[in-house]
Motif scaffolding. Structure first.
Motif, PDB file in Angstrom:
ATOM      1  N   LEU A 118     -10.791  -3.662   1.414  1.00  0.00           N
ATOM      2  CA  LEU A 118     -10.391  -4.348   2.641  1.00  0.00           C
ATOM      3  C   LEU A 118     -10.791  -5.814   2.590  1.00  0.00           C
ATOM      4  O   LEU A 118     -10.018  -6.704   2.979  1.00  0.00           O
ATOM      5  CB  LEU A 118     -11.041  -3.685   3.858  1.00  0.00           C
ATOM      6  CG  LEU A 118     -10.426  -2.383   4.340  1.00  0.00           C
ATOM      7  CD1 LEU A 118     -11.221  -1.837   5.505  1.00  0.00           C
ATOM      8  CD2 LEU A 118      -8.979  -2.618   4.766  1.00  0.00           C
ATOM      9  N   ILE A 166      -7.098   2.306  -2.051  1.00  0.00           N
ATOM     10  CA  ILE A 166      -7.524   2.435  -0.654  1.00  0.00           C
ATOM     11  C   ILE A 166      -7.286   3.864  -0.160  1.00  0.00           C
ATOM     12  O   ILE A 166      -8.169   4.496   0.431  1.00  0.00           O
ATOM     13  CB  ILE A 166      -6.757   1.427   0.231  1.00  0.00           C
ATOM     14  CG1 ILE A 166      -7.246   0.006  -0.050  1.00  0.00           C
ATOM     15  CG2 ILE A 166      -6.904   1.761   1.706  1.00  0.00           C
ATOM     16  CD1 ILE A 166      -6.455  -1.080   0.665  1.00  0.00           C
ATOM     17  N   ILE A 167      -6.113   4.396  -0.448  1.00  0.00           N
ATOM     18  CA  ILE A 167      -5.800   5.744   0.035  1.00  0.00           C
ATOM     19  C   ILE A 167      -6.733   6.773  -0.605  1.00  0.00           C
ATOM     20  O   ILE A 167      -7.282   7.649   0.074  1.00  0.00           O
ATOM     21  CB  ILE A 167      -4.317   6.061  -0.223  1.00  0.00           C
ATOM     22  CG1 ILE A 167      -3.467   5.197   0.710  1.00  0.00           C
ATOM     23  CG2 ILE A 167      -4.019   7.531  -0.008  1.00  0.00           C
ATOM     24  CD1 ILE A 167      -1.999   5.212   0.412  1.00  0.00           C
ATOM     25  N   VAL A 219       0.840  -1.204   0.000  1.00  0.00           N
ATOM     26  CA  VAL A 219       0.000   0.000   0.000  1.00  0.00           C
ATOM     27  C   VAL A 219       0.871   1.249   0.000  1.00  0.00           C
ATOM     28  O   VAL A 219       0.677   2.176  -0.797  1.00  0.00           O
ATOM     29  CB  VAL A 219      -0.926  -0.009   1.230  1.00  0.00           C
ATOM     30  CG1 VAL A 219      -1.606   1.332   1.398  1.00  0.00           C
ATOM     31  CG2 VAL A 219      -1.943  -1.124   1.111  1.00  0.00           C
ATOM     32  N   ILE A 249     -10.173   6.628   0.925  1.00  0.00           N
ATOM     33  CA  ILE A 249     -10.281   7.270   2.237  1.00  0.00           C
ATOM     34  C   ILE A 249     -10.337   8.787   2.054  1.00  0.00           C
ATOM     35  O   ILE A 249     -11.183   9.469   2.649  1.00  0.00           O
ATOM     36  CB  ILE A 249      -9.086   6.889   3.137  1.00  0.00           C
ATOM     37  CG1 ILE A 249      -9.183   5.418   3.520  1.00  0.00           C
ATOM     38  CG2 ILE A 249      -9.067   7.753   4.387  1.00  0.00           C
ATOM     39  CD1 ILE A 249      -7.971   4.912   4.255  1.00  0.00           C
ATOM     40  N   ASN A 250      -9.463   9.294   1.210  1.00  0.00           N
ATOM     41  CA  ASN A 250      -9.456  10.747   1.005  1.00  0.00           C
ATOM     42  C   ASN A 250     -10.773  11.235   0.431  1.00  0.00           C
ATOM     43  O   ASN A 250     -11.225  12.332   0.747  1.00  0.00           O
ATOM     44  CB  ASN A 250      -8.303  11.129   0.087  1.00  0.00           C
ATOM     45  CG  ASN A 250      -6.974  11.040   0.824  1.00  0.00           C
ATOM     46  OD1 ASN A 250      -6.918  11.202   2.046  1.00  0.00           O
ATOM     47  ND2 ASN A 250      -5.906  10.742   0.090  1.00  0.00           N
ATOM     48  N   LEU A 279     -13.546   1.505  -0.035  1.00  0.00           N
ATOM     49  CA  LEU A 279     -12.646   1.115   1.044  1.00  0.00           C
ATOM     50  C   LEU A 279     -13.029  -0.264   1.573  1.00  0.00           C
ATOM     51  O   LEU A 279     -12.178  -1.151   1.739  1.00  0.00           O
ATOM     52  CB  LEU A 279     -12.698   2.148   2.175  1.00  0.00           C
ATOM     53  CG  LEU A 279     -11.881   1.783   3.416  1.00  0.00           C
ATOM     54  CD1 LEU A 279     -10.405   1.716   3.094  1.00  0.00           C
ATOM     55  CD2 LEU A 279     -12.126   2.778   4.539  1.00  0.00           C
TER      56      LEU A 279
END
Lengths: 332, 354, 388
Positions: free
Chosen positions: A304, A288-289, A273, A292-293, A300
């Motif tokens: 996961l 994923i990043i 990641v 989230i942002n 997300l």
């Protein structure tokens, strides 16, 4: 217990863990402050529109219905829709998966190819310069944050010496295979070199921790095995030292090393990641990043689940491999 | 709890191992640096000075080609109504005022490294303590009661283990937001540090609070408690079979008392060894979260590495130096961990890392 | 008198530890004759196992054989090296320690072989017993096919072979012929259903059966000398007797010599033709079994025999030897008889290093009592041991 019964039992445990993972991920939404609808809508939106969106997302249903909807879709590969792009999450995750897998596999190969010989050399030349070198390398290797190592590699090898690109993945293995299948051999070879050129720094960045870890484990395992009586007995019966070291000692060293590698795959994916973030590698980590942002919770959650389920499956495989190579395992 | 024999083993191993000595020196040095930051830091870590941005560390200089106004005899050269410019190599030299150089905003890197140690150490110690508390509680319960309790607890531990720790940490911090608690810095609030600094003629204006990254601490604990649970469970499983534990229970000691009085003290050695390694792992985790910008910390080694990335082609030291600080700290902790493990031989392997 | 097959002269082995140099074996001299069983007996820590490992050249770092000669009777080797290494040849004997390393290694199996105390840890747990025995057969088969190669550094089995064997499952070091021979050997040592047992892993064997398998493995190279290091210590008493009988039978069948290392005087009495008694790295007394048992000269030997219960005379009090075996750390060793501080008959004469006295050409002893009677007037002031 037979091997097959062991595998059935292990798979059932794995299924339970997967269920737990899905439930935890479902629960993640409830610790998030704020309402998913806020992601989609400006705060001053008409309450009626707002209610409509909430209904569309199923957020006004009772909890158990939401849970059922969430969980029942998963076996069918249904991970919901992105709040931002409104496209199916599963497709986006699948699209990003190859990049991450490539990176993880390349790093594992780098690690194994370097670490096992290094550990063996270190153990068989104890207290010699090679051993000290390997020990210091592995100590520093397990202590270095890989994102910083990536930045350093970029500064030195990409910026200063211009040997490698700083980032990106212009072509993936899937693309190379496609070129190859379509018959354009020259382009496929070109693609392969481009790919290798681009993946080298990220793979080294991600692989260093594992190289160091496996070197350490191999060294201590080898030292342990070489001190065993059976090694002395093998020498007493006249076996060549190569056979004693590699057929006997190394094989027994690798059995526990395999388990640890399995257990550490989680760290590998975690490392992927952040490595992706350093090298702008378009894989799951970047997804994923970004999710989230963007507060894009379904993406997300989907990512996961894919990561954790993959991890569980790989661990079952590693256990099976372990049982296969180690005749002593009691399967419990 | 820690027997004479244990101490003897520790001392013997320490005498024998140069690496263990190095580890202890490094860890103590970093700890002192973190605790006494307001006394020793040359500047406030947030103090900007754009005129002194991107100064290299002592021993280095940079050469940069810039377009500058052409000057002749002290006056600007104008040809055809235009100011003439020329390319000139501008050398930037290090200054002793900023021994490790300055970052993109002209902040002193040494000061940021010193203050960054506080963030790392705070998260490392509090995160590990919380993880140990949860993990030991769960592990001892599971190992002591065995059976169904054990199954339920350890299966939930398996579920936690199915998530890569960094991924889970990112998700939790991302979802949760970044709660931080500013707590007063005792040295600054009491006037001790300012008095010391002005007496020695240092710059003043040190921050009067220490930021405790609350969410990060909770998250790293939630992600890492499982390792403690596993070790504590293993110890409890074996210790509960010991005769003295059986005797205590036969005499009617309560479960809680038995665990606290007999099981925990005997499990403490492997837990301590694990804790040392975990502090290292958690410091790495914190730096990763900060690097990605998820921790909310604005004085943190990981965060500074990320800040330096935009200058990676012109000012390499901005990213390099905080990273070295992480490596040195974690190497020190790992050496101490190896020392404890070799001396106490609790039979656990190091876990975690980024 | 039979001719010796092995003559050990002044063999010394030290371990270089952090605390200092430890002289585990100190100038040990003895012969092993053709077809005999020579026993070395001593307490744990007396250096008897290290002696065995030194003879077969298996001392690992931090230990090293520091001096002495290992003369092995082998006419072919003597002929081969008479020209190139005259210092290593004496008649039909070669000094193994002065032979090239590769030759030394090639002697393990066909000349020397060894069995160990704990059979379970002497087999690789992850390889079948049959395959491990077959390896020992195979290595000799290859040696016969190509002796020169066998003496090279890798013995014809380099890293390349190791890697290929690891990754190609159908490439095996061991041939079918060797596997068949391994089954024969298992049969020879009295393991029932040898074909099935050969396919089993060590943990599926009982202790006694595995000890038999280890003996089979040691026989694979048809050795001249079998070194048996505490071969029965880890076994039940009934199994011990079976294993000892087996060793005796095999020794007679194969005509080999056995160097038997044990702390058990019963084993010595039952098995050995001649015996050496070790104390603190030295052989303090050696000679034919009868002489040593009936006529011990060294007070240590007397003490050792006195500490064994006599079944015919249960009223006889056991007399333990007081004190402990010394540490063998060179810096702490006295310039005196090492046994003096525990010896009930220590005299002032004992305060110097004692040479080996030859009593009758067969029986020798490292004690002043070989030459003079014990005299109380000369008795050494013994400090009273406070710590026992």
């Amino acid at each position: 217990m037979s091997l097959s019964r062991f595998l059935v039992k292990r798979s059932l445990q794995g299924l339970f863990v997967i269920w737990g993972v899905i439930t935890v991920v479902f629960g993640l939404r409830f610790i998030s402050p704020g309402d998913p609808a806020n992601v989609l809508l400006p705060p001053d939106v008409d309450p009626e529109v707002r209610a409509e969106v909430i209904a569309e997302l199923g957020l006004n249903e009772p909890l158990y219905v939401q849970y059922w909807d969430f969980i029942s879709g998963i076996p069918l590969g249904e991970l919901g829709n992105s709040l931002v792009t409104r496209t199916p999450v599963a497709a986006r995750v699948l699209a990003k998966l190859p990049a991450t897998l490539e990176l993880a596999i390349a790093a594992t190969i780098v690690a194994i190819v370097i670490a096992i010989p290094l550990g063996v050399i270190s153990a068989t030349r104890r207290h010699q310069p090679a051993d000290y070198g390997a020990t210091v390398f592995s100590l520093v290797g397990i202590s270095t944050p890989n994102f910083w190592l990536g930045v350093m590699l970029i500064i030195v090898l990409a910026v200063q010496f211009d040997l490698f690109p700083t980032s990106q993945r212009p072509i993936g293995v899937d693309g190379i295979v496609l070129l190859f299948v379509s018959g354009s051999l020259g382009e496929a070879v070109n693609g392969l070199t481009t790919w290798l050129w681009h993946i080298t720094l990220p793979a080294v960045t991600l692989g260093t921790y594992f190289t160091a870890l496996i070197t350490r484990l191999t060294r201590s395992g080898m030292l342990d095995q070489l001190g065993q009586t059976y090694v002395r007995a093998s020498r007493a019966k006249g076996l060549p030292e190569t056979l004693v070291r590699y057929k006997h000692a190394l094989r027994n060293t690798l059995i526990p090393v395999i388990t640890v590698i399995g257990l550490q795959l989680g760290t590998l994916i975690g490392g992927a990641v952040i490595t992706e973030a350093v090298f702008a590698w378009p894989g799951l980590g970047t997804l994923i990043i970004n999710s989230i942002n963007a507060r894009d919770w379904p993406v997300l959650q989907g990512s996961l689940i894919v990561v954790a389920v993959g991890f569980v499956l790989v661990n079952i495989l590693v256990d099976a491999l372990y049982a296969y190579v180690n005749p002593q395992v009691a399967y419990d | 709890m820690i027997s004479e024999r244990t101490l003897r083993n520790l001392r013997r191993e320490l005498r024998r191992s140069l690496l263990a000595k190095i580890g202890i020196v490094v860890v103590v040095f970093i700890l002192l640096m973190a605790v006494f930051a307001p006394f020793i830091s040359p500047y406030s870590p947030g103090k900007q000075n754009l005129d002194e941005a991107r100064l290299p560390p002592v021993g280095f200089s940079t050469a940069e080609t810039r377009e500058v106004t052409k000057m002749e005899n002290g006056s600007v050269v104008i040809e055809g109504g235009e100011v003439v410019t020329e390319e000139r190599t501008v050398y930037t030299n290090a200054t002793a005022a900023h021994p490790l150089g300055t970052d993109g905003n002209g902040r002193d890197i040494l000061s940021r490294v010193i203050y960054g140690a506080r963030t790392s150490i705070l998260v490392g110690i509090f995160g590990t303590s919380l993880a140990a508390l949860i993990g030991v509680l769960v592990g001892l319960t599971a190992g002591y009661y065995r059976g169904r309790v054990d199954d339920v607890l350890m299966r939930s531990a398996d579920i936690m283990l199915a998530f890569p720790s960094l991924v889970l940490a990112i998700a939790l911090v991302g979802v949760w937001g970044q709660a931080q608690a500013p707590i007063p810095d005792p040295f600054v609030v009491t006037g001790l540090a300012p008095a010391f600094r002005s007496a020695l003629g240092f710059t003043t204006g040190m921050p009067d609070t220490v930021v405790l990254p609350g969410t990060v601490i909770v998250v790293v604990a939630l992600v890492n408690w499982v390792w403690f649970a596993r070790v504590a469970r293993g110890e409890a499983l074996s210790i509960r079979e010991e005769e003295y534990v059986k005797a205590a229970r036969a005499l009617g000691a309560s479960d809680g008392w038995t665990v606290l009085r007999h099981v925990l003290p005997n499990a403490i050695t492997p837990i301590l060894v694990l804790a040392t390694i975990q502090v290292a792992a958690i410091i790495l985790l914190e730096s990763a979260l900060s690097f990605l910008g998820f921790s909310g910390a604005d004085v943190s080694w990981g965060f500074d590495i990320a800040l330096g990335r935009q200058y990676q082609s012109t000012a390499w030291w901005i990213s390099t130096i905080p990273g070295l600080a992480i490596v040195i700290t974690v190497v020190g902790l790992n050496l101490v961990g190896d020392w404890l493990r070799d001396a106490l031989d609790p039979g656990i392997e190091g876990e975690g890392g980024v | 008198m039979a001719e010796p097959i092995l003559k050990i002269r002044d063999l010394s082995t030290s371990f270089f530890t952090e605390e200092g140099k430890v002289n585990a074996v100190d100038s040990v001299t003895f012969d092993v004759e053709d077809g005999e069983i020579f026993g070395i007996v001593g307490e744990s820590g007396s250096g008897k196992s290290v002696t065995a490992l030194s003879v077969i050249d298996l001392i690992d770092s931090p230990g090293r054989v520091t001096g002495g000669e290992v003369w092995y009777r082998n006419a072919d080797l003597a002929e081969e090296f008479r020209g190139s290494r005259p210092e290593a040849v004496d008649g039909d004997f070669v000094d193994v320690r002065r032979l090239p390393k590769g030759v030394r290694r090639s002697l393990r199996g066909p000349s020397f072989s060894m069995i160990f105390q704990d059979a379970m840890s002497s087999f690789n747990p992850s390889i079948t017993v049959g395959e491990q025995i077959a390896e020992a057969v195979e290595v000799q088969r290859r040696a016969r096919a190509n002796p020169r190669r066998t003496r090279s550094r890798t013995q014809g089995y380099g890293l390349g072979s190791a890697i290929l064997d690891t990754f190609l499952p159908n490439r095996d070091y061991v041939s079918n012929k060797s596997m068949d021979r391994a089954v024969e050997l298992l049969d020879q040592v009295g393991i029932p259903d040898p074909e099935d047992r050969a396919e089993e892993y060590p943990h599926q064997f009982s202790g006694g059966m595995l000890q038999r398998a280890m003996i089979a493995q040691a026989l694979a190279g048809e050795p001249d000398i079998l070194v048996a290091d505490e071969p029965t210590t880890a076994l039940d008493v009934t199994i011990q007797a079976q294993i000892l009988n087996l060793l005796r039978d095999l020794q007679e069948q194969e005509g080999m010599s056995i160097l038997m290392i044990t702390h058990n005087l019963g084993v010595i009495a039952r098995m050995c033709d001649r015996v050496g008694v070790m104390y603190a790295g030295e052989i303090v007394e050696r000679g034919p079994l009868g002489d040593i048992f009936e006529n011990p000269v060294h007070p240590y030997t007397q003490g050792l025999l006195g500490s064994v219960p006599d079944i015919d005379d249960p009223s006889d009090r056991l007399e333990p030897i007081t004190g402990n075996v010394p540490s063998l750390l060179e810096s702490e060793m006295p310039n005196a008889c090492y046994f003096a501080d525990r010896c009930p008959k220590a005299m002032t004469d004992c305060m110097t290093r004692i040479p080996e006295y030859d009593l009758d050409g067969r029986h020798s002893v490292r004690c002043v009592l070989a030459e003079r009677e014990y005299d109380e007037a000369d008795a050494l002031e013994q400090e009273v041991m406070a710590d026992d």
